[in-house]
Design a protein around this motif. Sequence first.
Motif, PDB file in Angstrom:
ATOM      1  N   VAL A 215       0.844  -1.190   0.000  1.00 31.98           N
ATOM      2  CA  VAL A 215       0.000   0.000   0.000  1.00 31.98           C
ATOM      3  C   VAL A 215       0.884   1.247   0.000  1.00 31.98           C
ATOM      4  CG1 VAL A 215      -1.742   1.297   1.257  1.00 31.98           C
ATOM      5  CG2 VAL A 215      -1.841  -1.193   1.219  1.00 31.98           C
ATOM      6  N   ALA A 216       0.641   2.144  -0.957  1.00 29.70           N
ATOM      7  CA  ALA A 216       1.387   3.402  -1.039  1.00 29.70           C
ATOM      8  C   ALA A 216       0.590   4.495  -0.336  1.00 29.70           C
ATOM      9  CB  ALA A 216       1.632   3.771  -2.494  1.00 29.70           C
ATOM     10  N   ILE A 217       1.217   5.148   0.640  1.00 30.67           N
ATOM     11  CA  ILE A 217       0.523   6.140   1.460  1.00 30.67           C
ATOM     12  C   ILE A 217       1.243   7.475   1.362  1.00 30.67           C
ATOM     13  CG2 ILE A 217      -0.229   6.738   3.789  1.00 30.67           C
ATOM     14  CD1 ILE A 217      -0.148   3.762   4.460  1.00 30.67           C
ATOM     15  N   SER A 218       0.497   8.540   1.085  1.00 27.45           N
ATOM     16  CA  SER A 218       1.041   9.889   1.176  1.00 27.45           C
ATOM     17  C   SER A 218       0.826  10.389   2.596  1.00 27.45           C
ATOM     18  CB  SER A 218       0.349  10.827   0.179  1.00 27.45           C
ATOM     19  OG  SER A 218       0.715  12.163   0.438  1.00 27.45           O
ATOM     20  N   ARG A 219       1.898  10.464   3.357  1.00 23.41           N
ATOM     21  CA  ARG A 219       1.767  10.859   4.756  1.00 23.41           C
ATOM     22  C   ARG A 219       1.288  12.292   4.911  1.00 23.41           C
ATOM     23  NH1 ARG A 219       4.783   6.653   4.453  1.00 23.41           N
ATOM     24  NH2 ARG A 219       5.058   5.227   6.215  1.00 23.41           N
ATOM     25  N   SER A 220       1.668  13.162   3.986  1.00 26.15           N
ATOM     26  CA  SER A 220       1.240  14.558   4.092  1.00 26.15           C
ATOM     27  C   SER A 220      -0.272  14.681   3.905  1.00 26.15           C
ATOM     28  CB  SER A 220       1.973  15.413   3.055  1.00 26.15           C
ATOM     29  OG  SER A 220       1.695  14.961   1.737  1.00 26.15           O
ATOM     30  N   ILE A 221      -0.833  13.921   2.954  1.00 27.44           N
ATOM     31  CA  ILE A 221      -2.281  13.974   2.740  1.00 27.44           C
ATOM     32  C   ILE A 221      -3.013  13.345   3.917  1.00 27.44           C
ATOM     33  CG2 ILE A 221      -4.173  13.328   1.219  1.00 27.44           C
ATOM     34  CD1 ILE A 221      -2.321  15.322  -0.034  1.00 27.44           C
ATOM     35  N   VAL A 222      -2.488  12.223   4.433  1.00 29.18           N
ATOM     36  CA  VAL A 222      -3.118  11.576   5.585  1.00 29.18           C
ATOM     37  C   VAL A 222      -3.140  12.528   6.776  1.00 29.18           C
ATOM     38  CG1 VAL A 222      -2.885   9.726   7.284  1.00 29.18           C
ATOM     39  CG2 VAL A 222      -2.606   9.222   4.860  1.00 29.18           C
ATOM     40  N   LEU A 226      -6.420  13.836   8.787  1.00 33.30           N
ATOM     41  CA  LEU A 226      -6.569  13.610  10.222  1.00 33.30           C
ATOM     42  C   LEU A 226      -6.689  14.917  10.997  1.00 33.30           C
ATOM     43  CD1 LEU A 226      -3.977  10.730  10.739  1.00 33.30           C
ATOM     44  CD2 LEU A 226      -6.459  10.537  10.893  1.00 33.30           C
ATOM     45  N   GLU A 227      -5.941  15.932  10.583  1.00 26.55           N
ATOM     46  CA  GLU A 227      -5.922  17.187  11.335  1.00 26.55           C
ATOM     47  C   GLU A 227      -7.119  18.080  11.007  1.00 26.55           C
ATOM     48  OE1 GLU A 227      -2.160  18.940  10.495  1.00 26.55           O
ATOM     49  OE2 GLU A 227      -1.006  17.357  11.499  1.00 26.55           O
ATOM     50  N   LYS A 228      -7.524  18.120   9.723  1.00 21.24           N
ATOM     51  CA  LYS A 228      -8.583  19.041   9.314  1.00 21.24           C
ATOM     52  C   LYS A 228      -9.926  18.365   9.089  1.00 21.24           C
ATOM     53  CE  LYS A 228      -5.379  22.274   7.066  1.00 21.24           C
ATOM     54  NZ  LYS A 228      -5.081  23.002   5.804  1.00 21.24           N
ATOM     55  N   GLY A 229      -9.924  17.037   8.935  1.00 21.04           N
ATOM     56  CA  GLY A 229     -11.173  16.337   8.674  1.00 21.04           C
ATOM     57  C   GLY A 229     -11.663  16.482   7.251  1.00 21.04           C
ATOM     58  N   ASP A 230     -10.773  16.874   6.315  1.00 22.35           N
ATOM     59  CA  ASP A 230     -11.166  17.049   4.922  1.00 22.35           C
ATOM     60  C   ASP A 230     -11.115  15.726   4.175  1.00 22.35           C
ATOM     61  OD1 ASP A 230     -11.280  19.732   5.493  1.00 22.35           O
ATOM     62  OD2 ASP A 230      -9.319  20.194   4.632  1.00 22.35           O
ATOM     63  N   ALA A 231     -12.020  15.571   3.211  1.00 23.71           N
ATOM     64  CA  ALA A 231     -11.927  14.476   2.249  1.00 23.71           C
ATOM     65  C   ALA A 231     -11.244  15.025   1.001  1.00 23.71           C
ATOM     66  CB  ALA A 231     -13.315  13.942   1.907  1.00 23.71           C
ATOM     67  N   VAL A 232     -10.229  14.317   0.497  1.00 28.35           N
ATOM     68  CA  VAL A 232      -9.376  14.859  -0.565  1.00 28.35           C
ATOM     69  C   VAL A 232      -9.349  13.908  -1.755  1.00 28.35           C
ATOM     70  CG1 VAL A 232      -7.054  15.629  -1.162  1.00 28.35           C
ATOM     71  CG2 VAL A 232      -7.940  16.038   1.136  1.00 28.35           C
TER      72      VAL A 232
END
Length: 443
Positions: A215-222, A226-232
């Motif tokens: 699984v490839a994860i973008s930590r900055s987007i995650v 998590l911090e803002k509650g936005d769906a991206v």
Amino acid sequence: MPELVIVEGPHRGRHFKLPQGEILVGRDVANQLQLVDEKVSRQHFRIVREGEKCTIIDLNSRNGTFVNGIPLKNPKELSPGDEIVVGDSVILFSDEATSHPEEEISLVPQEETRITREIVLQQGEPEFLHLNRPDLSPQALIRANEYLSTLYEASRAINSIRELPKLLDRILDLVFEIVEADRGAIIFINPTTKELVPKAVRNRVAGDPNDPSDVAISRSIVRQVLEKGDAVLCSDISQDPRFRNEESVIAHKIRSAIYLPLRGREEILGVLLVDSLRSRQDFDQEKLRFLSAIGNIAGIAIENSRFHEDLQRENADLKNALILKHQIVGKSAAMEKVLDMIARVAPTDSTVLIRGESGTGKELVAKAIHYNSLRKDKVWVGVNCAALSPGLVESELFGHERGAFTTAVHRNIGRFEQANGGTLFLDEIGELSPDIQVKLLRV
């Protein structure tokens, strides 16, 4: 002359010259520029040209107008190279000096179009089913009905599962039924190490479908989710500068991705990630909104599952503690009720009546209540009332002072005073005379 060039969407390759005055853009055939797309409102936006100045104005569209990735809230003057996104269409604003011949644009392969899009659905923003709008077409209503049916079935399926691992797997199964994703994962944060941990994964491509390392994860987007509650929603990731240092994302050649918050009642519990290796067209704003609704249902279900596991663990710990300390052995339904009652009354200061035949373990139950109460560090006093001499019952229970009667040669502390601050267990209390029992009620 300024013009609009459609570089992505159903009308890709089309050019539209902007005359002086006002033009309307939308789904309705009466507009000067018609976009046949169910995600586009009948009158979506207008452009006003005054000389060489062109201003774009959103007309309260259902899904919004985005200029360079930013939702259009107020009128904005357009500059050459600005990117307008409505529904599935990406439109470039150009002038005569920067425009290209129509045939050249129509021959550019779709996969080579270098457009980077990000759509952010902010916390608290209305989601996708705007059924009260008068401009909804019959096709849109049919699709909305399908979405509602899917949400209903998803809610039933998710909320019927209590075990967390099975629940996470079922959530990913439902997501993969809805969107054409290649990979998916549910990610939590380790509370100790703060590392991102995939708790459930899916993989349609080659390899182990449940391998977390794939699984490839973008930590900055995650972190943003998590911090803002936005769906991206991120499309054309290869051109997004935020992913340049994400080696796993680049190595897997991911084209587009959606990151969703799994929101509980008070906090964000984790992130749901889906991505695609094939095309930017796999994900759009409508799927983002729909998956956000699924994510909200899933978040509450995950929180309920955690509560259920915590309660089971605490209940098991309490029962184990009672059995270990006081050797109360038994697994029958009746014994389970007794242990449950002990757990409920132990923290209180209430007087407890324990009934049962001789030899059934009334004293063990009384000790279990004492040693699991706030008085567990105080004294425990047990009295077998049947063994007390009738003439000395009051003296034994309530004590006496020296000289209170003929044989009272010294002060005697009664059992009630001995047990002060702790627990007094009166066994076989029914053997006491009614007069003494009445006095006990006044203690």
